[in-house]
Design a protein around this motif. Structure first.
Motif, PDB file in Angstrom:
ATOM      1  N   THR A  65     -49.470  -9.254  11.287  1.00 56.63           N
ATOM      2  CA  THR A  65     -48.276  -8.574  11.783  1.00 56.63           C
ATOM      3  C   THR A  65     -48.176  -8.729  13.292  1.00 56.63           C
ATOM      4  OG1 THR A  65     -48.287  -6.984   9.967  1.00 56.63           O
ATOM      5  CG2 THR A  65     -47.100  -6.341  11.976  1.00 56.63           C
ATOM      6  N   HIS A  66     -49.295  -8.536  13.969  1.00 55.19           N
ATOM      7  CA  HIS A  66     -49.301  -8.659  15.431  1.00 55.19           C
ATOM      8  C   HIS A  66     -48.902 -10.070  15.859  1.00 55.19           C
ATOM      9  CE1 HIS A  66     -50.370  -7.781  19.543  1.00 55.19           C
ATOM     10  NE2 HIS A  66     -51.192  -8.813  19.557  1.00 55.19           N
ATOM     11  N   GLU A  67     -49.452 -11.079  15.209  1.00 56.94           N
ATOM     12  CA  GLU A  67     -49.124 -12.467  15.553  1.00 56.94           C
ATOM     13  C   GLU A  67     -47.665 -12.780  15.255  1.00 56.94           C
ATOM     14  OE1 GLU A  67     -50.886 -14.652  17.327  1.00 56.94           O
ATOM     15  OE2 GLU A  67     -52.331 -13.018  17.526  1.00 56.94           O
ATOM     16  N   ARG A  68     -47.134 -12.319  14.115  1.00 56.26           N
ATOM     17  CA  ARG A  68     -45.729 -12.578  13.782  1.00 56.26           C
ATOM     18  C   ARG A  68     -44.795 -11.886  14.763  1.00 56.26           C
ATOM     19  NH1 ARG A  68     -47.524 -11.179   8.785  1.00 56.26           N
ATOM     20  NH2 ARG A  68     -46.060  -9.452   8.592  1.00 56.26           N
ATOM     21  N   LEU A  69     -45.144 -10.671  15.180  1.00 62.89           N
ATOM     22  CA  LEU A  69     -44.313  -9.960  16.153  1.00 62.89           C
ATOM     23  C   LEU A  69     -44.338 -10.661  17.509  1.00 62.89           C
ATOM     24  CD1 LEU A  69     -42.493  -7.616  16.930  1.00 62.89           C
ATOM     25  CD2 LEU A  69     -44.550  -6.247  17.344  1.00 62.89           C
ATOM     26  N   LYS A  70     -45.500 -11.110  17.942  1.00 64.83           N
ATOM     27  CA  LYS A  70     -45.577 -11.843  19.218  1.00 64.83           C
ATOM     28  C   LYS A  70     -44.744 -13.119  19.156  1.00 64.83           C
ATOM     29  CE  LYS A  70     -49.816 -12.632  20.201  1.00 64.83           C
ATOM     30  NZ  LYS A  70     -51.197 -12.831  20.682  1.00 64.83           N
ATOM     31  N   ALA A  71     -44.810 -13.832  18.044  1.00 66.86           N
ATOM     32  CA  ALA A  71     -44.028 -15.060  17.897  1.00 66.86           C
ATOM     33  C   ALA A  71     -42.531 -14.766  17.899  1.00 66.86           C
ATOM     34  CB  ALA A  71     -44.428 -15.789  16.610  1.00 66.86           C
TER      35      ALA A  71
END
Length: 129
Positions: free
Chosen positions: A29-35
């Motif tokens: 989730t954190h990686e998708r939000l950053k992207a």
């Protein structure tokens, strides 16, 4: 520190169900939000002359000089998000990142880089876009 007042259009955004998403897959989730921020949201904010005032994990408070830019930014983020199915490819509906936004126009108190007042607080009347 001196404070001034000005009229501003405030866009507030966050991720619907963020706590649930983080509980299910914190790192993903954190990686998708950053992207999403890096590839879509932040460039649209810049394109429409917005200024990020605050971030809070999944949330943003953005100032625009006028409501037209704020609304155009929100609409274009939504349209681009919908036009990019690969962003959510392979994810079940309950795992997809869905942004909620609210926009408010009003007088704000400017103190340093921060904003205060009803216009800034009132932007958080969420509407999914």
């Amino acid at each position: 520190m001196s404070q001034t007042r000005r009229l501003a259009a405030i866009l507030a955004a966050d991720v619907a169900g963020y706590s649930r998403l983080m509980g299910a897959d914190e790192e993903g989730t954190h990686e998708r939000l950053k992207a999403l921020r890096r590839e879509l949201v932040d460039p649209k904010i810049a394109e429409h002359h917005g200024r990020i005032v605050k971030t809070t994990g999944d949330g943003l408070l953005v100032e625009f000089a006028g409501v037209v830019d704020a609304v155009r930014c929100a609409v274009e983020v939504q349209q681009a998000k919908q036009a990019m199915p690969e962003r959510n490819a392979g994810l079940r509906a309950e795992n997809r990142i869905e942004l909620r936004t609210g926009i408010n126009l009003g007088d704000v108190i400017v103190e340093g880089d921060d904003l205060y007042g009803d216009a800034a607080d009132g932007a958080i009347s969420w509407t999914s876009v």
